[in-house]
Design a protein around this motif. Structure first.
Motif, PDB file in Angstrom:
ATOM      1  N   GLU A 396       0.822  -1.202   0.000  1.00 44.99           N
ATOM      2  CA  GLU A 396       0.000   0.000   0.000  1.00 44.99           C
ATOM      3  C   GLU A 396       0.867   1.267   0.000  1.00 44.99           C
ATOM      4  O   GLU A 396       0.584   2.230  -0.727  1.00 44.99           O
ATOM      5  N   GLN A 397       1.926   1.247   0.803  1.00 49.00           N
ATOM      6  CA  GLN A 397       2.824   2.399   0.849  1.00 49.00           C
ATOM      7  C   GLN A 397       3.551   2.568  -0.485  1.00 49.00           C
ATOM      8  O   GLN A 397       3.739   3.703  -0.960  1.00 49.00           O
ATOM      9  N   ALA A 398       3.951   1.469  -1.100  1.00 48.98           N
ATOM     10  CA  ALA A 398       4.653   1.529  -2.383  1.00 48.98           C
ATOM     11  C   ALA A 398       3.765   2.145  -3.458  1.00 48.98           C
ATOM     12  O   ALA A 398       4.183   3.054  -4.194  1.00 48.98           O
ATOM     13  N   SER A 399       2.537   1.685  -3.567  1.00 54.66           N
ATOM     14  CA  SER A 399       1.603   2.232  -4.562  1.00 54.66           C
ATOM     15  C   SER A 399       1.323   3.710  -4.306  1.00 54.66           C
ATOM     16  O   SER A 399       1.260   4.515  -5.248  1.00 54.66           O
ATOM     17  N   ALA A 400       1.165   4.059  -3.033  1.00 56.05           N
ATOM     18  CA  ALA A 400       0.862   5.451  -2.687  1.00 56.05           C
ATOM     19  C   ALA A 400       2.014   6.381  -3.085  1.00 56.05           C
ATOM     20  O   ALA A 400       1.774   7.502  -3.563  1.00 56.05           O
ATOM     21  N   VAL A 402       4.231   5.884  -5.529  1.00 56.18           N
ATOM     22  CA  VAL A 402       4.233   6.010  -6.991  1.00 56.18           C
ATOM     23  C   VAL A 402       3.181   7.030  -7.421  1.00 56.18           C
ATOM     24  O   VAL A 402       3.434   7.901  -8.267  1.00 56.18           O
ATOM     25  N   GLN A 403       1.998   6.926  -6.831  1.00 59.73           N
ATOM     26  CA  GLN A 403       0.919   7.857  -7.170  1.00 59.73           C
ATOM     27  C   GLN A 403       1.285   9.295  -6.799  1.00 59.73           C
ATOM     28  O   GLN A 403       0.970  10.239  -7.538  1.00 59.73           O
ATOM     29  N   LYS A 404       1.949   9.461  -5.668  1.00 62.04           N
ATOM     30  CA  LYS A 404       2.360  10.807  -5.249  1.00 62.04           C
ATOM     31  C   LYS A 404       3.320  11.417  -6.261  1.00 62.04           C
ATOM     32  O   LYS A 404       3.196  12.600  -6.624  1.00 62.04           O
ATOM     33  N   TYR A 405       4.276  10.623  -6.704  1.00 66.30           N
ATOM     34  CA  TYR A 405       5.215  11.129  -7.704  1.00 66.30           C
ATOM     35  C   TYR A 405       4.490  11.475  -9.011  1.00 66.30           C
ATOM     36  O   TYR A 405       4.764  12.506  -9.629  1.00 66.30           O
ATOM     37  N   LYS A 406       3.578  10.627  -9.428  1.00 64.78           N
ATOM     38  CA  LYS A 406       2.827  10.897 -10.655  1.00 64.78           C
ATOM     39  C   LYS A 406       2.040  12.197 -10.530  1.00 64.78           C
ATOM     40  O   LYS A 406       2.021  13.023 -11.465  1.00 64.78           O
ATOM     41  N   GLN A 407       1.398  12.391  -9.390  1.00 63.97           N
ATOM     42  CA  GLN A 407       0.623  13.619  -9.174  1.00 63.97           C
ATOM     43  C   GLN A 407       1.495  14.868  -9.223  1.00 63.97           C
ATOM     44  O   GLN A 407       1.014  15.959  -9.544  1.00 63.97           O
ATOM     45  N   ASN A 408       2.781  14.707  -8.924  1.00 64.03           N
ATOM     46  CA  ASN A 408       3.714  15.830  -8.953  1.00 64.03           C
ATOM     47  C   ASN A 408       4.487  15.921 -10.264  1.00 64.03           C
ATOM     48  O   ASN A 408       5.477  16.661 -10.348  1.00 64.03           O
ATOM     49  N   GLY A 409       4.035  15.174 -11.278  1.00 63.33           N
ATOM     50  CA  GLY A 409       4.592  15.337 -12.619  1.00 63.33           C
ATOM     51  C   GLY A 409       5.901  14.626 -12.879  1.00 63.33           C
ATOM     52  O   GLY A 409       6.632  14.990 -13.815  1.00 63.33           O
ATOM     53  N   ASP A 429       4.547  -2.233 -11.567  1.00 64.63           N
ATOM     54  CA  ASP A 429       3.190  -2.365 -12.123  1.00 64.63           C
ATOM     55  C   ASP A 429       2.426  -1.052 -12.001  1.00 64.63           C
ATOM     56  O   ASP A 429       1.749  -0.625 -12.944  1.00 64.63           O
ATOM     57  N   GLU A 430       2.518  -0.426 -10.832  1.00 62.47           N
ATOM     58  CA  GLU A 430       1.791   0.830 -10.623  1.00 62.47           C
ATOM     59  C   GLU A 430       2.373   1.934 -11.503  1.00 62.47           C
ATOM     60  O   GLU A 430       1.632   2.735 -12.087  1.00 62.47           O
ATOM     61  N   ALA A 431       3.698   1.973 -11.615  1.00 63.70           N
ATOM     62  CA  ALA A 431       4.334   2.980 -12.465  1.00 63.70           C
ATOM     63  C   ALA A 431       3.914   2.804 -13.922  1.00 63.70           C
ATOM     64  O   ALA A 431       3.543   3.770 -14.598  1.00 63.70           O
ATOM     65  N   HIS A 432       3.959   1.572 -14.402  1.00 62.18           N
ATOM     66  CA  HIS A 432       3.585   1.323 -15.802  1.00 62.18           C
ATOM     67  C   HIS A 432       2.106   1.621 -16.033  1.00 62.18           C
ATOM     68  O   HIS A 432       1.722   2.144 -17.087  1.00 62.18           O
ATOM     69  N   ARG A 433       1.277   1.325 -15.055  1.00 61.71           N
ATOM     70  CA  ARG A 433      -0.155   1.624 -15.177  1.00 61.71           C
ATOM     71  C   ARG A 433      -0.384   3.117 -15.346  1.00 61.71           C
ATOM     72  O   ARG A 433      -1.301   3.548 -16.077  1.00 61.71           O
ATOM     73  N   LEU A 434       0.469   3.903 -14.696  1.00 56.73           N
ATOM     74  CA  LEU A 434       0.324   5.359 -14.738  1.00 56.73           C
ATOM     75  C   LEU A 434       1.125   6.002 -15.869  1.00 56.73           C
ATOM     76  O   LEU A 434       1.217   7.229 -15.949  1.00 56.73           O
TER      77      LEU A 434
END
Length: 674
Positions: A396-400, A402-409, A429-434
């Motif tokens: 859960e922390q790992a996915s979160a 990745v999402q935080k970095y994506k949200q920050n561009g 997986d989460e990075a590639h999904r995003l």
């Protein structure tokens, strides 16, 4: 009752006497990338006519202890240094054993076993390396007490305050800040200190001239914070303000360093290396307008508009703007230095989000012009030996993260070597999904086959890539280096594996060369750009390297890195130029030289800094070659680097988004000689 009062008075007098002898004590909590990693404890005691500071600094970074101590004896009347000694490790890569002893107007300076004497002026201070932190507090107090020099504050005197063993300090008042700590509001004064560490540190002092916080970079060149015990809750504020000061500094420089050409103009007579299909085009014309290349080709085939401004580039070589795919721009000064080397696009491969994102945004908004465009890779690590605060110990922390970095561009995720193996696939997986890619170090409990099969797109550093040249079931023996033969069957199988999986490798040979150089020698023997650096930077670099007794083993290891790099190239595996915190700007040149030393042609080395990374990062529609319609990112070089790669060091002009700058001015703005 009277006897009791007499006893009480005697105890009070005694305690005051003890306090006077004890002087002052304090503690700083030490952070790297905002993760607490150690502490510094200092004490100032009184002697008859002197004050003596003793301080001990120790942190643990990625499992490696960094202890250093210092003693500073000062004249009580004006804090003039009388004696200074420091010994230990100021980072995992730097060691120091130095002293300065003052006798009237002469300083005896010792660095290791070498000793010299030099005359000293009326005002000076003694300090070496940015750790420990407490001597910088005393530097500030000395500056406050002796602020007038020829009628001017020291921060306005050209050259600043001389430092021993070398360099100069510049101190500048920046403003005041109110912070809330434990329910009370305090007013702090904010300053910058330059000359102890290369570049400007942002520091805060209370009304008693106690250092409360320092934000900058450490001797490792990582993001670093030191916060006085009791003020830890204000760390986010200090980090934010430090980033704001970096942006102000870069905006100011952008206003001072103007392009020599912009808008519409033509570069005429150069040899283009990197035209369409990476062709070489002699006697060329490149027409630029509004940041784009309008025409590029043979001078005989292009008619120039009447009255257009012409840049005469006869005898020079015009290349696409370079990529540095492994930067850690932990100080504002890295950006102008990087651009000065002809790097117009840089991937920052792990930084503080709160520092790098505002700078990236200011660059994109063209508030900062003297900097490369930035691609960001956000790091993720695990456990007590993590790189910084961006830690994931659960899926859960790992996915979160990745999402935080994506949200920050961010464009990429960088996996660090302490990440739990079971989290690697979660991250990829989460990075590639995003729509992000993944680069990094191979985690310590995983081999490179597992890393690639679990989603790594790229690998940083040749030593991690080398592990593909071992058999898949290889088990290391502690204390015994693995034997790698690039021509072996196992190596060829590993190379085929990387090729089939379209893995991209960034060797960072210049960083390896620095890591494996023998401490005690001047690194300028390998990297001539170091001789152009300010003292505080060159002395730091020269304190790095390996012990002399393992010189032969280190040389053998580096030679193997060159052989592995050549084998990777010959196998068709894309190679990227990346520097990774060596000598600002100049290591870009050295990385290209080392590819050639490994047996790769100068033209292929140039491609690894231009069209190859442009393709890897899906930017080749706009960057990587000199063609009609592409962004005008160019460098103008004296000589022919496609024939002699050493001439890549002769970058005289850099063009980013159509704005042409003299590189000499950029170098000078951050303390380097051009």
């Amino acid at each position: 009752m009277i006897k009791f009062l007499i006893l009480l008075t005697a105890l009070f007098i005694f305690s005051q006497s003890v306090f006077a002898q004890m002087g002052e004590r304090g503690k700083f909590v030490l952070y790297k990338y905002q993760l607490p990693m150690g502490a510094e404890n200092y004490e100032i005691t009184n002697e008859t006519n002197a004050l003596v500071l003793k301080t001990n600094f120790e942190l643990t970074f990625v499992g490696d202890k960094v202890p250093v101590s210092a003693t500073l004896k000062m004249r009580k009347s004006d804090l003039q240094p009388l004696f200074y000694e420091t010994k230990g490790r100021t980072s995992t890569r730097t060691e120091i054993d130095a002293s300065v002893e003052i006798s009237v107007d002469t300083a005896k300076i010792r660095n290791g076993a070498e000793t010299k004497s030099q005359a000293v002026g009326e005002k000076f201070f003694t300090i070496a390396h940015p750790a420990p932190v407490a001597p910088q507090m005393m530097l500030f107090r000395y500056w406050k007490k002796n602020q007038v020099n020829g009628g001017l504050p020291l921060n306005r005197v050209k050259g600043g305050l001389p430092l021993l063993p070398g360099g100069t300090a510049q101190i500048e008042f920046l403003g005041t800040d109110k912070i809330s700590v434990k329910g009370t509001t305090e007013t702090l004064e904010r300053y910058s200190i330059a000359g102890v560490m290369w570049g400007r540190e942002t520091v805060w002092f209370d009304r008693n001239q106690n250092l409360v916080a320092l934000v900058g970079a450490d001797a490792e060149m990582d993001r670093f914070e030191a916060v006085r015990e009791g003020y830890e809750s204000a760390l986010p504020f200090f980090v934010q303000k430090g980033a704001e000061e970096a942006i102000k500094f870069l905006e100011k420089l952008s206003g001072e360093i103007k392009p020599v050409n912009e808008g519409k103009y033509a570069i005429v007579g150069a040899t283009i290396v990197g035209a369409k299909d990476f062709a070489v085009v002699p006697d060329s014309v490149v027409l630029i307008e509004n940041g784009r290349i309008i025409e590029a080709g043979k001078q005989s085939a292009i008619k120039l508009p009447k009255g257009i401004k012409i840049v005469n580039a006869g005898g020079k070589t015009l290349l696409p703007g370079l990529f540095d795919t492994h930067q850690h721009a932990t100080q504002a000064e890295w950006f102008p230095a990087t651009l000065a080397a002809g790097v117009t696009t840089a991937r920052d491969a792990a930084n503080e989000l709160e520092f790098i994102v505002p700078i990236r945004d200011a660059i994109n908004a063209e508030k900062i012009e003297i900097a490369p465009r930035l691609l960001l890779a956000g790091y993720i690590d695990s456990g007590e030996n993590a790189l910084g605060k961006m830690v994931a110990n659960t899926p859960e922390q790992a996915s979160a993260l990745v999402q935080k970095y994506k949200q920050n561009g961010f464009e990429q995720i960088k996996i660090y070597q302490s990440l739990k193996p079971e989290l690697v696939k979660v991250v990829t997986d989460e990075a590639h999904r995003l729509g992000m890619t993944v680069t990094g170090h191979v985690p310590s409990k995983m081999n490179i086959y597992g890393a690639v099969e679990n989603g790594f797109d790229q690998i940083n550093h040749v030593n991690f890539a080398a592990r593909a040249m071992l058999s898949r079931d290889f088990k290391p023996t502690p204390g015994q280096p693995a034997k790698i033969e690039p021509e072996s069957e196992a190596a060829q199988s590993g190379l085929k594996f990387l090729k089939e999986n379209k893995t991209v490798i960034e060797p960072t040979l210049a960083r390896s060369e620095l890591n494996l150089y023998v401490r005690g020698k001047s690194f300028a023997e390998k990297e001539p750009g170091l001789s152009k650096a300010p003292f505080e930077f060159s002395s730091l670099i020269d304190s790095m390297g390996v012990a002399p007794e393992i010189e032969a083993r280190a040389k053998s290891s580096f030679d193997l890195s060159l052989r592995i790099t050549k084998a990777l190239h010959e196998a068709g595996i894309p190679l990227l130029i990346g520097t990774d915190l060596a000598v600002p700007g100049h290591s870009q040149f050295r990385e290209m030289e080392l590819l050639v030393k490994a047996g790769i042609t100068p033209l292929e080395a140039i491609k690894s800094a231009t069209i190859v990374p442009a393709r890897v990062f899906n930017l080749d529609k706009n960057l990587g070659t000199i063609e009609r319609g592409k962004i005008a990112d160019l460098i103008l070089v004296e000589g022919n680097p496609h024939e002699n790669i050493a001439e890549i060091r002769k970058v005289k002009f850099v063009v980013k988004d159509g704005r042409m700058y003299e590189t000499a001015r950029l170098w000078q703005s951050v303390g380097f000689n051009p």
